[in-house]
Design a protein around this motif. Structure first.
Motif, PDB file in Angstrom:
ATOM      1  N   LYS A  80       7.227  19.252  -1.182  1.00 54.09           N
ATOM      2  CA  LYS A  80       7.699  17.894  -1.444  1.00 54.09           C
ATOM      3  C   LYS A  80       7.040  17.391  -2.715  1.00 54.09           C
ATOM      4  CE  LYS A  80       7.649  14.935   1.900  1.00 54.09           C
ATOM      5  NZ  LYS A  80       7.210  14.107   3.024  1.00 54.09           N
ATOM      6  N   LYS A  81       7.740  16.571  -3.464  1.00 54.80           N
ATOM      7  CA  LYS A  81       7.142  15.938  -4.642  1.00 54.80           C
ATOM      8  C   LYS A  81       6.341  14.732  -4.181  1.00 54.80           C
ATOM      9  CE  LYS A  81       9.927  17.347  -8.481  1.00 54.80           C
ATOM     10  NZ  LYS A  81      10.543  16.939  -9.717  1.00 54.80           N
ATOM     11  N   GLU A  82       5.073  14.723  -4.581  1.00 56.84           N
ATOM     12  CA  GLU A  82       4.167  13.634  -4.207  1.00 56.84           C
ATOM     13  C   GLU A  82       3.476  13.102  -5.452  1.00 56.84           C
ATOM     14  OE1 GLU A  82       4.179  12.519  -1.261  1.00 56.84           O
ATOM     15  OE2 GLU A  82       4.647  14.165   0.102  1.00 56.84           O
ATOM     16  N   LEU A  83       2.998  11.861  -5.367  1.00 59.26           N
ATOM     17  CA  LEU A  83       2.241  11.274  -6.468  1.00 59.26           C
ATOM     18  C   LEU A  83       0.801  11.762  -6.417  1.00 59.26           C
ATOM     19  CD1 LEU A  83       3.532   7.599  -6.469  1.00 59.26           C
ATOM     20  CD2 LEU A  83       3.852   9.311  -8.263  1.00 59.26           C
ATOM     21  N   ILE A  84       0.345  12.336  -7.537  1.00 61.38           N
ATOM     22  CA  ILE A  84      -0.994  12.908  -7.653  1.00 61.38           C
ATOM     23  C   ILE A  84      -1.788  12.115  -8.684  1.00 61.38           C
ATOM     24  CG2 ILE A  84      -2.291  14.990  -8.287  1.00 61.38           C
ATOM     25  CD1 ILE A  84      -0.486  15.305  -5.843  1.00 61.38           C
ATOM     26  N   ALA A  85      -3.026  11.739  -8.349  1.00 61.76           N
ATOM     27  CA  ALA A  85      -3.917  11.084  -9.313  1.00 61.76           C
ATOM     28  C   ALA A  85      -4.374  12.129 -10.329  1.00 61.76           C
ATOM     29  CB  ALA A  85      -5.109  10.474  -8.595  1.00 61.76           C
ATOM     30  N   MET A 125       0.854  -1.166   0.000  1.00 59.84           N
ATOM     31  CA  MET A 125       0.000   0.000   0.000  1.00 59.84           C
ATOM     32  C   MET A 125       0.906   1.238   0.000  1.00 59.84           C
ATOM     33  SD  MET A 125      -3.696   0.453   1.243  1.00 59.84           S
ATOM     34  CE  MET A 125      -3.730  -1.103   2.022  1.00 59.84           C
ATOM     35  N   GLN A 126       0.437   2.260  -0.667  1.00 60.18           N
ATOM     36  CA  GLN A 126       1.206   3.490  -0.807  1.00 60.18           C
ATOM     37  C   GLN A 126       0.256   4.682  -0.729  1.00 60.18           C
ATOM     38  OE1 GLN A 126       3.869   3.299  -4.105  1.00 60.18           O
ATOM     39  NE2 GLN A 126       4.337   5.476  -4.063  1.00 60.18           N
ATOM     40  N   THR A 127       0.767   5.815  -0.312  1.00 67.58           N
ATOM     41  CA  THR A 127      -0.032   7.037  -0.273  1.00 67.58           C
ATOM     42  C   THR A 127       0.109   7.789  -1.582  1.00 67.58           C
ATOM     43  OG1 THR A 127       0.224   7.244   2.119  1.00 67.58           O
ATOM     44  CG2 THR A 127      -0.388   9.227   0.919  1.00 67.58           C
ATOM     45  N   ILE A 128      -1.036   8.141  -2.178  1.00 68.52           N
ATOM     46  CA  ILE A 128      -1.064   9.054  -3.313  1.00 68.52           C
ATOM     47  C   ILE A 128      -2.031  10.171  -2.928  1.00 68.52           C
ATOM     48  CG2 ILE A 128      -0.529   7.230  -4.990  1.00 68.52           C
ATOM     49  CD1 ILE A 128      -3.475   7.394  -5.916  1.00 68.52           C
ATOM     50  N   TYR A 129      -2.100  11.213  -3.734  1.00 66.39           N
ATOM     51  CA  TYR A 129      -2.952  12.354  -3.407  1.00 66.39           C
ATOM     52  C   TYR A 129      -4.018  12.554  -4.472  1.00 66.39           C
ATOM     53  CZ  TYR A 129       0.197  13.434   0.360  1.00 66.39           C
ATOM     54  OH  TYR A 129       0.916  13.360   1.521  1.00 66.39           O
ATOM     55  N   VAL A 130      -5.222  12.930  -4.002  1.00 67.23           N
ATOM     56  CA  VAL A 130      -6.375  13.148  -4.867  1.00 67.23           C
ATOM     57  C   VAL A 130      -6.897  14.558  -4.616  1.00 67.23           C
ATOM     58  CG1 VAL A 130      -8.757  12.405  -5.318  1.00 67.23           C
ATOM     59  CG2 VAL A 130      -6.984  10.703  -4.903  1.00 67.23           C
ATOM     60  N   ARG A 131      -7.328  15.219  -5.693  1.00 72.95           N
ATOM     61  CA  ARG A 131      -7.857  16.577  -5.586  1.00 72.95           C
ATOM     62  C   ARG A 131      -9.198  16.569  -4.852  1.00 72.95           C
ATOM     63  NH1 ARG A 131      -6.114  20.107  -9.081  1.00 72.95           N
ATOM     64  NH2 ARG A 131      -5.826  18.473 -10.627  1.00 72.95           N
ATOM     65  N   LEU A 132      -9.339  17.516  -3.928  1.00 71.69           N
ATOM     66  CA  LEU A 132     -10.586  17.736  -3.213  1.00 71.69           C
ATOM     67  C   LEU A 132     -11.366  18.782  -3.998  1.00 71.69           C
ATOM     68  CD1 LEU A 132     -12.170  17.053  -0.621  1.00 71.69           C
ATOM     69  CD2 LEU A 132     -10.919  18.889   0.506  1.00 71.69           C
ATOM     70  N   PHE A 174      -5.247  18.968  -2.164  1.00 71.57           N
ATOM     71  CA  PHE A 174      -5.065  17.536  -2.372  1.00 71.57           C
ATOM     72  C   PHE A 174      -5.077  16.835  -1.031  1.00 71.57           C
ATOM     73  CE2 PHE A 174      -3.212  19.494  -6.083  1.00 71.57           C
ATOM     74  CZ  PHE A 174      -3.635  18.672  -7.116  1.00 71.57           C
ATOM     75  N   VAL A 175      -5.691  15.654  -0.985  1.00 70.15           N
ATOM     76  CA  VAL A 175      -5.747  14.875   0.250  1.00 70.15           C
ATOM     77  C   VAL A 175      -5.116  13.508   0.011  1.00 70.15           C
ATOM     78  CG1 VAL A 175      -7.765  16.065   1.164  1.00 70.15           C
ATOM     79  CG2 VAL A 175      -8.090  14.054  -0.269  1.00 70.15           C
ATOM     80  N   PRO A 176      -4.480  12.952   1.046  1.00 72.19           N
ATOM     81  CA  PRO A 176      -3.858  11.631   0.897  1.00 72.19           C
ATOM     82  C   PRO A 176      -4.895  10.515   0.910  1.00 72.19           C
ATOM     83  CG  PRO A 176      -3.577  12.425   3.132  1.00 72.19           C
ATOM     84  CD  PRO A 176      -4.248  13.524   2.357  1.00 72.19           C
TER      85      PRO A 176
END
Length: 82
Positions: free
Chosen positions: A65-70, A1-8, A16-18
């Motif tokens: 920080k660079k994060e993975l975004i959907a 499992m990994q954390t990605i971010y999704v737009r609210l 963006f929320v995790p």
């Protein structure tokens, strides 16, 4: 499992929320779950969606920080914008 971010959605600024996601293959994840406090919030993508991700800088100033975004829905080897 990994954390990605999704737009609210329905926000005046970009938020963006995790969420918890499972990597299916390179740059494609399936959203598994998110924090129960987000129940009732309008997210761009939902649990069960398979999404393409890309890196984006999140945060402010020194805390960026660079994060993975959907960014798009992934279905049957094709990409769709939600």
């Amino acid at each position: 499992m990994q954390t990605i971010y999704v737009r609210l959605l329905d926000e005046d600024i970009e938020v963006f929320v995790p969420v918890n996601a499972r990597k299916l293959f390179d740059k494609v994840f399936e959203i598994i779950s998110y924090d129960k406090n987000l129940k009732g919030e309008a997210l761009e993508f939902n649990i069960g969606d398979k999404v393409l991700v890309e890196y984006k800088e999140l945060g402010e100033f020194k805390e960026k920080k660079k994060e993975l975004i959907a960014i798009k829905i992934y279905k049957n080897n094709a990409l769709y914008k939600n």
